[in-house]
Design a protein around this motif. Structure first.
Motif, PDB file in Angstrom:
ATOM      1  N   VAL A   1       0.959  -1.597   0.183  1.00 40.13           N
ATOM      2  CA  VAL A   1       0.425   0.078  -0.211  1.00 40.13           C
ATOM      3  C   VAL A   1       0.630   1.134  -0.235  1.00 40.13           C
ATOM      4  O   VAL A   1       0.780   2.209  -0.704  1.00 40.13           O
ATOM      5  CB  VAL A   1      -0.926   0.080   1.398  1.00 40.13           C
ATOM      6  N   ARG A   2       1.824   1.530   1.067  1.00 43.72           N
ATOM      7  CA  ARG A   2       2.706   2.757   0.721  1.00 43.72           C
ATOM      8  C   ARG A   2       3.439   2.424  -0.697  1.00 43.72           C
ATOM      9  O   ARG A   2       3.909   3.844  -1.605  1.00 43.72           O
ATOM     10  CB  ARG A   2       3.890   2.607   1.721  1.00 43.72           C
ATOM     11  N   ARG A   3       3.842   0.958  -1.636  1.00 43.41           N
ATOM     12  CA  ARG A   3       4.163   1.155  -2.731  1.00 43.41           C
ATOM     13  C   ARG A   3       3.601   2.112  -3.804  1.00 43.41           C
ATOM     14  O   ARG A   3       3.415   2.828  -4.627  1.00 43.41           O
ATOM     15  CB  ARG A   3       4.864   0.153  -2.631  1.00 43.41           C
ATOM     16  N   ALA A   4       2.230   1.567  -3.188  1.00 44.03           N
ATOM     17  CA  ALA A   4       1.159   2.373  -4.504  1.00 44.03           C
ATOM     18  C   ALA A   4       0.811   4.569  -4.278  1.00 44.03           C
ATOM     19  O   ALA A   4       0.828   4.565  -5.039  1.00 44.03           O
ATOM     20  CB  ALA A   4      -0.402   1.392  -3.889  1.00 44.03           C
ATOM     21  N   ILE A   5       0.769   4.033  -2.924  1.00 45.08           N
ATOM     22  CA  ILE A   5       0.863   5.453  -2.416  1.00 45.08           C
ATOM     23  C   ILE A   5       1.913   6.928  -2.923  1.00 45.08           C
ATOM     24  O   ILE A   5       1.290   7.975  -3.579  1.00 45.08           O
ATOM     25  CB  ILE A   5       0.434   6.004  -1.645  1.00 45.08           C
ATOM     26  N   GLU A   6       3.230   6.263  -2.890  1.00 45.52           N
ATOM     27  CA  GLU A   6       4.145   6.593  -3.041  1.00 45.52           C
ATOM     28  C   GLU A   6       4.579   6.274  -5.461  1.00 45.52           C
ATOM     29  O   GLU A   6       4.514   8.265  -5.536  1.00 45.52           O
ATOM     30  CB  GLU A   6       5.494   5.627  -2.952  1.00 45.52           C
ATOM     31  N   ILE A   7       4.194   5.190  -5.440  1.00 45.16           N
ATOM     32  CA  ILE A   7       3.847   6.182  -6.808  1.00 45.16           C
ATOM     33  C   ILE A   7       3.061   7.070  -7.847  1.00 45.16           C
ATOM     34  O   ILE A   7       3.473   7.866  -7.886  1.00 45.16           O
ATOM     35  CB  ILE A   7       4.032   4.824  -7.734  1.00 45.16           C
ATOM     36  N   SER A   8       1.919   6.996  -6.957  1.00 41.69           N
ATOM     37  CA  SER A   8       0.344   7.739  -7.367  1.00 41.69           C
ATOM     38  C   SER A   8       0.460   8.492  -7.087  1.00 41.69           C
ATOM     39  O   SER A   8       0.105   9.698  -7.761  1.00 41.69           O
ATOM     40  CB  SER A   8      -0.883   6.995  -7.065  1.00 41.69           C
ATOM     41  N   ALA A   9       1.152   9.085  -6.417  1.00 49.50           N
ATOM     42  CA  ALA A   9       0.764   9.987  -5.203  1.00 49.50           C
ATOM     43  C   ALA A   9       2.658  11.453  -4.845  1.00 49.50           C
ATOM     44  O   ALA A   9       2.552  12.175  -5.764  1.00 49.50           O
ATOM     45  CB  ALA A   9      -0.093  10.717  -4.113  1.00 49.50           C
ATOM     46  N   PHE A  10       3.075  10.257  -4.673  1.00 47.30           N
ATOM     47  CA  PHE A  10       4.945  10.881  -4.061  1.00 47.30           C
ATOM     48  C   PHE A  10       5.192  11.244  -5.030  1.00 47.30           C
ATOM     49  O   PHE A  10       5.969  12.503  -5.396  1.00 47.30           O
ATOM     50  CB  PHE A  10       5.496  10.755  -2.927  1.00 47.30           C
ATOM     51  N   GLY A  11       5.288  10.339  -6.467  1.00 48.23           N
ATOM     52  CA  GLY A  11       6.031  10.722  -7.397  1.00 48.23           C
ATOM     53  C   GLY A  11       5.696  11.688  -8.071  1.00 48.23           C
ATOM     54  O   GLY A  11       5.873  12.506  -8.951  1.00 48.23           O
ATOM     55  N   ALA A  12       4.396  11.732  -7.959  1.00 49.10           N
ATOM     56  CA  ALA A  12       3.514  13.185  -9.167  1.00 49.10           C
ATOM     57  C   ALA A  12       4.545  14.736  -8.031  1.00 49.10           C
ATOM     58  O   ALA A  12       4.228  15.291  -9.258  1.00 49.10           O
ATOM     59  CB  ALA A  12       2.265  13.716  -8.264  1.00 49.10           C
ATOM     60  N   PHE A  13       4.378  14.481  -6.810  1.00 47.34           N
ATOM     61  CA  PHE A  13       4.939  15.517  -5.963  1.00 47.34           C
ATOM     62  C   PHE A  13       6.091  15.520  -6.654  1.00 47.34           C
ATOM     63  O   PHE A  13       6.728  16.738  -6.835  1.00 47.34           O
ATOM     64  CB  PHE A  13       4.891  15.543  -4.959  1.00 47.34           C
ATOM     65  N   LEU A  14       7.312  14.508  -6.444  1.00 47.28           N
ATOM     66  CA  LEU A  14       8.115  14.834  -7.039  1.00 47.28           C
ATOM     67  C   LEU A  14       9.267  15.315  -8.690  1.00 47.28           C
ATOM     68  O   LEU A  14       9.856  16.335  -8.863  1.00 47.28           O
ATOM     69  CB  LEU A  14       9.493  13.867  -6.256  1.00 47.28           C
ATOM     70  N   VAL A  15       8.119  14.786  -9.094  1.00 46.89           N
ATOM     71  CA  VAL A  15       8.050  15.005 -10.953  1.00 46.89           C
ATOM     72  C   VAL A  15       8.271  16.490 -10.609  1.00 46.89           C
ATOM     73  O   VAL A  15       8.292  17.232 -11.306  1.00 46.89           O
ATOM     74  CB  VAL A  15       7.398  14.527 -11.576  1.00 46.89           C
ATOM     75  N   SER A  16       6.282  17.227  -9.989  1.00 45.55           N
ATOM     76  CA  SER A  16       5.902  18.829 -10.352  1.00 45.55           C
ATOM     77  C   SER A  16       7.225  19.144  -9.571  1.00 45.55           C
ATOM     78  O   SER A  16       7.101  20.707 -10.286  1.00 45.55           O
ATOM     79  CB  SER A  16       4.546  18.102  -9.914  1.00 45.55           C
ATOM     80  N   GLN A  17       7.278  18.822  -8.987  1.00 46.91           N
ATOM     81  CA  GLN A  17       8.106  20.098  -8.257  1.00 46.91           C
ATOM     82  C   GLN A  17       9.855  20.477  -9.171  1.00 46.91           C
ATOM     83  O   GLN A  17      10.036  21.718  -9.370  1.00 46.91           O
ATOM     84  CB  GLN A  17       9.401  19.537  -6.547  1.00 46.91           C
ATOM     85  N   GLN A  18      10.113  19.320  -9.231  1.00 49.95           N
ATOM     86  CA  GLN A  18      11.385  19.440 -10.510  1.00 49.95           C
ATOM     87  C   GLN A  18      11.096  19.866 -11.467  1.00 49.95           C
ATOM     88  O   GLN A  18      11.464  21.190 -12.257  1.00 49.95           O
ATOM     89  CB  GLN A  18      11.792  18.150 -11.003  1.00 49.95           C
TER      90      GLN A  18
END
Length: 231
Positions: free
Chosen positions: A100-117
């Motif tokens: 579940v943690r991995r799923a949330i990391e990819i769907s949402a946290f990754g979007a934050f990281l890419v958007s930030q850069q």
């Protein structure tokens, strides 16, 4: 309206991302494709002239390195599309917490990281676009799909917050609710239900339209669904 020249698509596969890559390339944008596994992207890269980059979207160092590589190649993107997502399906009490943690990391946290850069590079220019691919699960959580709902609800919140912060600074942020199944080779449209699945090329055209909206009439969110889909 800004004239876009370089696009990055994160989470590239054979469906919507491929349709977007082809559409961008046909319209003169240089295209970069990023995915955790890049082995299946060779044909698409050859067709579109895209560069291919291995990237774990949920890893801050990987994401920063991806953008630094594009900077060094003179291909800093002014359009960024985030299509990566993950889910683990099952009853709440049976879901493995690490999955579940991995799923949330990819769907949402990754979007934050890419958007930030992306936004760090767009702010000095006062223009750019970040397009985030959502789903029905971002507005309606289904049974046995808690991890996907959590990830997509978070993605939608990120998009809404970013749009309110960044629109006045010239950066167009848009979230797309893909409300229905997407047609693919593995999921063809049934003969007795024409156009009952979303055509990825048609979805891509909607992204393209939003990308070229005049700033006096920007959308921050657009829903697309088949004409027979219940909602």
């Amino acid at each position: 309206m800004p004239k876009y020249s370089s696009a990055l698509i994160v989470g590239t596969g054979p469906g919507l991302s491929a349709s977007l890559a082809r559409l961008f390339a046909r319209n003169g944008l240089s295209v970069a494709l990023a995915a955790r596994e890049t082995g299946k992207l060779a044909a698409l890269a050859k067709e579109t002239g895209a560069s291919v980059h291995a990237c774990n979207a949920a890893d801050p160092k990987d994401v920063a390195g991806l953008f630094e590589t594009l900077d060094a190649a003179g291909r800093t993107p002014d359009v960024v599309v985030y299509n990566a997502s993950n889910r683990v399906r099952g009853a709440l009490v049976d879901l493995p917490p690490d999955d579940v943690r991995r799923a949330i990391e990819i769907s949402a946290f990754g979007a934050f990281l890419v958007s930030q850069q992306a936004v760090k590079r767009m702010l000095p220019r006062g223009e750019g676009a970040v397009l985030l691919s959502g789903a029905t699960a971002g507005v309606k959580g289904f049974a046995l799909s808690a991890s996907f709902a959590m990830g997509k609800f978070a993605l939608r919140g990120l998009a809404q917050s970013m749009a309110r912060e960044l629109s006045p600074k010239g950066i167009h942020v848009a979230h797309f609710v893909i409300d229905g199944g997407i047609r693919s080779a593995a999921r063809p449209v049934p003969d007795d239900k024409p156009d009952s699945l979303l055509d990825p090329d048609a979805i891509a055209e909607t992204y393209w339209h939003v990308l070229h909206q005049h700033r006096s009439a920007w959308s921050w969110e657009v829903e697309v669904r088949p004409w027979v889909e219940k909602f």
